[in-house]
Design a protein around this motif. Structure first.
Motif, PDB file in Angstrom:
ATOM      1  N   TYR A   9       0.838  -1.196   0.000  1.00  0.00           N
ATOM      2  CA  TYR A   9       0.000   0.000   0.000  1.00  0.00           C
ATOM      3  C   TYR A   9       0.875   1.249   0.000  1.00  0.00           C
ATOM      4  CZ  TYR A   9      -4.233  -2.701   0.879  1.00  0.00           C
ATOM      5  OH  TYR A   9      -5.291  -3.565   0.760  1.00  0.00           O
ATOM      6  N   PHE A  10       0.452   2.269  -0.760  1.00  0.00           N
ATOM      7  CA  PHE A  10       1.220   3.504  -0.868  1.00  0.00           C
ATOM      8  C   PHE A  10       0.281   4.697  -0.935  1.00  0.00           C
ATOM      9  CE2 PHE A  10       3.450   0.132  -3.239  1.00  0.00           C
ATOM     10  CZ  PHE A  10       4.629   0.074  -2.516  1.00  0.00           C
ATOM     11  N   ASP A  11       0.828   5.884  -0.610  1.00  0.00           N
ATOM     12  CA  ASP A  11       0.051   7.093  -0.867  1.00  0.00           C
ATOM     13  C   ASP A  11       0.117   7.396  -2.362  1.00  0.00           C
ATOM     14  OD1 ASP A  11       2.482   8.433  -1.423  1.00  0.00           O
ATOM     15  OD2 ASP A  11       2.635   9.201   0.617  1.00  0.00           O
ATOM     16  N   ARG A  12      -0.672   8.390  -2.805  1.00  0.00           N
ATOM     17  CA  ARG A  12      -0.795   8.629  -4.243  1.00  0.00           C
ATOM     18  C   ARG A  12       0.536   9.001  -4.885  1.00  0.00           C
ATOM     19  NH1 ARG A  12      -4.622  13.188  -4.923  1.00  0.00           N
ATOM     20  NH2 ARG A  12      -4.149  13.644  -2.770  1.00  0.00           N
ATOM     21  N   LYS A  13       1.312   9.842  -4.212  1.00  0.00           N
ATOM     22  CA  LYS A  13       2.584  10.292  -4.788  1.00  0.00           C
ATOM     23  C   LYS A  13       3.534   9.118  -4.976  1.00  0.00           C
ATOM     24  CE  LYS A  13       6.380  13.548  -4.021  1.00  0.00           C
ATOM     25  NZ  LYS A  13       6.920  14.603  -3.134  1.00  0.00           N
ATOM     26  N   GLU A  14       3.654   8.266  -3.965  1.00  0.00           N
ATOM     27  CA  GLU A  14       4.569   7.128  -4.051  1.00  0.00           C
ATOM     28  C   GLU A  14       4.052   6.086  -5.047  1.00  0.00           C
ATOM     29  OE1 GLU A  14       7.894   4.724  -3.352  1.00  0.00           O
ATOM     30  OE2 GLU A  14       7.489   6.850  -2.940  1.00  0.00           O
ATOM     31  N   LEU A  15       2.749   5.929  -5.119  1.00  0.00           N
ATOM     32  CA  LEU A  15       2.174   4.963  -6.058  1.00  0.00           C
ATOM     33  C   LEU A  15       2.499   5.360  -7.497  1.00  0.00           C
ATOM     34  CD1 LEU A  15       0.462   2.395  -6.042  1.00  0.00           C
ATOM     35  CD2 LEU A  15      -1.572   3.824  -6.209  1.00  0.00           C
ATOM     36  N   TRP A  16       2.342   6.649  -7.818  1.00  0.00           N
ATOM     37  CA  TRP A  16       2.673   7.104  -9.168  1.00  0.00           C
ATOM     38  C   TRP A  16       4.171   6.995  -9.434  1.00  0.00           C
ATOM     39  CZ3 TRP A  16      -0.251   6.992 -13.013  1.00  0.00           C
ATOM     40  CH2 TRP A  16      -1.608   7.353 -12.949  1.00  0.00           C
ATOM     41  N   HIS A  17       4.978   7.279  -8.421  1.00  0.00           N
ATOM     42  CA  HIS A  17       6.430   7.142  -8.592  1.00  0.00           C
ATOM     43  C   HIS A  17       6.793   5.706  -8.954  1.00  0.00           C
ATOM     44  CE1 HIS A  17      10.722   7.223  -7.853  1.00  0.00           C
ATOM     45  NE2 HIS A  17      10.579   6.308  -6.915  1.00  0.00           N
ATOM     46  N   ARG A  18       6.177   4.757  -8.287  1.00  0.00           N
ATOM     47  CA  ARG A  18       6.495   3.356  -8.540  1.00  0.00           C
ATOM     48  C   ARG A  18       5.968   2.888  -9.903  1.00  0.00           C
ATOM     49  NH1 ARG A  18       8.260   0.197  -4.068  1.00  0.00           N
ATOM     50  NH2 ARG A  18       8.791   1.584  -2.341  1.00  0.00           N
ATOM     51  N   LEU A  19       4.836   3.417 -10.320  1.00  0.00           N
ATOM     52  CA  LEU A  19       4.354   3.115 -11.668  1.00  0.00           C
ATOM     53  C   LEU A  19       5.285   3.712 -12.721  1.00  0.00           C
ATOM     54  CD1 LEU A  19       0.472   3.606 -11.492  1.00  0.00           C
ATOM     55  CD2 LEU A  19       1.660   1.518 -12.172  1.00  0.00           C
ATOM     56  N   ASP A  20       5.668   4.971 -12.532  1.00  0.00           N
ATOM     57  CA  ASP A  20       6.549   5.644 -13.484  1.00  0.00           C
ATOM     58  C   ASP A  20       7.899   4.951 -13.590  1.00  0.00           C
ATOM     59  OD1 ASP A  20       4.803   7.646 -14.279  1.00  0.00           O
ATOM     60  OD2 ASP A  20       5.437   9.024 -12.710  1.00  0.00           O
ATOM     61  N   SER A  21       8.391   4.437 -12.437  1.00  0.00           N
ATOM     62  CA  SER A  21       9.710   3.808 -12.402  1.00  0.00           C
ATOM     63  C   SER A  21       9.661   2.332 -12.738  1.00  0.00           C
ATOM     64  CB  SER A  21      10.334   4.001 -11.007  1.00  0.00           C
ATOM     65  OG  SER A  21      10.383   5.359 -10.651  1.00  0.00           O
ATOM     66  N   ASN A  22       8.475   1.823 -13.062  1.00  0.00           N
ATOM     67  CA  ASN A  22       8.297   0.402 -13.383  1.00  0.00           C
ATOM     68  C   ASN A  22       8.656  -0.497 -12.206  1.00  0.00           C
ATOM     69  OD1 ASN A  22       7.246  -1.276 -15.381  1.00  0.00           O
ATOM     70  ND2 ASN A  22       9.263  -1.901 -16.083  1.00  0.00           N
ATOM     71  N   MET A  23       8.487   0.026 -10.987  1.00  0.00           N
ATOM     72  CA  MET A  23       8.760  -0.759  -9.785  1.00  0.00           C
ATOM     73  C   MET A  23       7.575  -1.638  -9.424  1.00  0.00           C
ATOM     74  SD  MET A  23      10.571   2.338  -7.636  1.00  0.00           S
ATOM     75  CE  MET A  23      10.831   1.395  -6.133  1.00  0.00           C
ATOM     76  N   ILE A  24       6.402  -1.308  -9.946  1.00  0.00           N
ATOM     77  CA  ILE A  24       5.227  -2.158  -9.787  1.00  0.00           C
ATOM     78  C   ILE A  24       4.607  -2.371 -11.159  1.00  0.00           C
ATOM     79  CG2 ILE A  24       4.707  -1.541  -7.398  1.00  0.00           C
ATOM     80  CD1 ILE A  24       2.645   0.433  -8.407  1.00  0.00           C
ATOM     81  N   ASP A  25       3.907  -3.482 -11.321  1.00  0.00           N
ATOM     82  CA  ASP A  25       3.299  -3.817 -12.605  1.00  0.00           C
ATOM     83  C   ASP A  25       1.945  -3.151 -12.803  1.00  0.00           C
ATOM     84  OD1 ASP A  25       5.316  -5.661 -13.607  1.00  0.00           O
ATOM     85  OD2 ASP A  25       4.698  -6.971 -11.965  1.00  0.00           O
ATOM     86  N   MET A  26       1.230  -2.945 -11.714  1.00  0.00           N
ATOM     87  CA  MET A  26      -0.087  -2.336 -11.826  1.00  0.00           C
ATOM     88  C   MET A  26      -0.462  -1.715 -10.496  1.00  0.00           C
ATOM     89  SD  MET A  26      -2.462  -5.791 -11.864  1.00  0.00           S
ATOM     90  CE  MET A  26      -4.018  -4.917 -11.759  1.00  0.00           C
ATOM     91  N   ALA A  27      -1.441  -0.820 -10.540  1.00  0.00           N
ATOM     92  CA  ALA A  27      -1.913  -0.153  -9.331  1.00  0.00           C
ATOM     93  C   ALA A  27      -3.428  -0.230  -9.272  1.00  0.00           C
ATOM     94  CB  ALA A  27      -1.462   1.305  -9.309  1.00  0.00           C
ATOM     95  N   ILE A  28      -3.934  -0.323  -8.053  1.00  0.00           N
ATOM     96  CA  ILE A  28      -5.377  -0.219  -7.814  1.00  0.00           C
ATOM     97  C   ILE A  28      -5.584   1.103  -7.096  1.00  0.00           C
ATOM     98  CG2 ILE A  28      -7.417  -1.296  -6.803  1.00  0.00           C
ATOM     99  CD1 ILE A  28      -6.052  -3.018  -8.907  1.00  0.00           C
ATOM    100  N   MET A  29      -6.348   1.994  -7.710  1.00  0.00           N
ATOM    101  CA  MET A  29      -6.491   3.338  -7.145  1.00  0.00           C
ATOM    102  C   MET A  29      -7.830   3.932  -7.532  1.00  0.00           C
ATOM    103  SD  MET A  29      -4.145   5.733  -9.651  1.00  0.00           S
ATOM    104  CE  MET A  29      -2.602   4.944  -9.242  1.00  0.00           C
ATOM    105  N   TYR A  30      -8.143   5.062  -6.898  1.00  0.00           N
ATOM    106  CA  TYR A  30      -9.320   5.829  -7.306  1.00  0.00           C
ATOM    107  C   TYR A  30      -8.976   6.664  -8.531  1.00  0.00           C
ATOM    108  CZ  TYR A  30     -11.181   4.889  -2.581  1.00  0.00           C
ATOM    109  OH  TYR A  30     -11.625   4.294  -1.424  1.00  0.00           O
ATOM    110  N   MET A  31      -9.949   6.809  -9.407  1.00  0.00           N
ATOM    111  CA  MET A  31      -9.816   7.649 -10.595  1.00  0.00           C
ATOM    112  C   MET A  31     -11.076   8.517 -10.700  1.00  0.00           C
ATOM    113  SD  MET A  31      -6.901   6.964 -12.038  1.00  0.00           S
ATOM    114  CE  MET A  31      -7.092   7.588 -13.714  1.00  0.00           C
TER     115      MET A  31
END
Length: 320
Positions: free
Chosen positions: A129-151
């Motif tokens: 689990y991550f906050d929004r800023k860290e979640l986007w950082h990990r998506l941008d850096s390809n550190m995670i394959d996918m994210a579950i988030m609010y849109m």
């Protein structure tokens, strides 16, 4: 032949690995089906190419030099890369890394992961689990394959950049459910924010998605007074139930826990719409196990979602 070709020739590496395993020239030569001088010649060839001895000798016993130990470490790295490449091409093996936005409630998604693991036991998952800023950082850096988030969520994305870099598919529509002590409202009713002008709240921290939506909607009419800010939904509700404070959660959490909640659920007029969604970089569907995961998730949701909850489909025709 280049120097690298000499060092990494299949024959030299095979002889080197066998000698490491036995640490005895005679035994290694017998296993390889060659003479001991031929084995010695190949090892010397490697050592000349590298420029350092790979083995030393103390009495009759061989030992690895620092260069020999470094060579083993390099070979392990190469084997790891080869393994990763092989896993990339397989649909039923490998790891999938998933990041989930704090405060998003995805009980059904965890049910799906258990189902998928039984069907494909060699696909493993790393979930955090991550906050929004860290979640986007990990998506941008390809550190995670996918994210579950609010849109929608534009934390650090312009609309154009998002469309070019990412795919997202809605899992389910969401609403904010206000849980109140007020005795002049009906459960399930929809009310103006002005009906809550004198209320105080226990809420998520200010950087949380739901808190931002509440502030945006309430700030036009009244101040949102929040004596308590807590990251845990369960604790937030517990404090609300044991005080005169109101609180709020998303629809999915309320539906899953409504029998445990002793507060009246209501809705606020003109609250912005949002969804829980799966977000992943474009190109992830080229990874066979990711395509299989998303395809199986669509099937699972189709078979398990409550039709009356009006959930949307997860994926489009692009993964079929």
């Amino acid at each position: 032949m280049s120097k690298s070709d000499t060092i990494l020739s299949a024959k030299s590496l095979r002889y080197f690995l066998q000698l490491i395993e036995t640490m005895n020239y005679t035994q290694a030569a017998q296993i390889l089906g060659i003479t001991q001088p031929a084995l010695t010649q190949q090892v010397k060839k490697l050592e000349r190419a590298i420029g350092a001895p790979l083995f030393g000798q103390m009495g009759k016993k061989l030992y690895l030099t620092e260069a020999g130990a470094a060579a083993i470490e390099l070979l392990n790295t190469i084997n790891g890369v080869i393994s990763d490449i092989q896993e990339y091409t397989q649909s039923d093996k490998g790891n999938i890394s998933i990041g989930i936005l704090e405060s998003v409630h995805v009980d059904l998604f965890y049910q799906f992961l258990r189902y998928f693991n039984k069907k494909y036991p060699e696909v493993t998952f790393t979930v955090d689990y991550f906050d929004r800023k860290e979640l986007w950082h990990r998506l941008d850096s390809n550190m995670i394959d996918m994210a579950i988030m609010y849109m929608p969520d534009t934390t650090n994305k312009t609309g154009a950049n998002f469309r070019h870099q990412y795919n997202h598919r809605d899992i389910c529509p969401e609403h904010i459910v206000v849980l109140t002590h007020k005795d002049n409202v009906e459960a399930g009713g929809t009310y103006s924010v002005t009906r809550f002008g004198n209320r105080k709240w226990v809420a998520y921290p200010e950087n949380y998605y739901l808190s931002r939506l509440m502030r945006l909607n309430f700030s036009k009419k009244i101040d949102l007074v929040t004596p308590f800010k807590i990251a845990s939904t369960k604790e937030m509700i517990k404090i609300a139930e044991n005080t005169d404070l109101d609180t709020y959660v998303d629809q999915t959490y309320y539906e899953a826990h409504k029998d445990e909640i002793n507060l009246t659920p209501v809705y606020i007029k003109n609250m912005p719409e949002f969804t829980t969604a799966c977000v992943y970089r474009r190109g992830k569907l080229d990874v066979p196990r990711m395509k299989k995961l998303l395809t199986e998730l669509q099937i699972f949701l189709d078979n398990n979602l409550d039709r009356n909850h009006n959930f949307s489909k997860l994926l489009s025709e692009e993964i079929k």
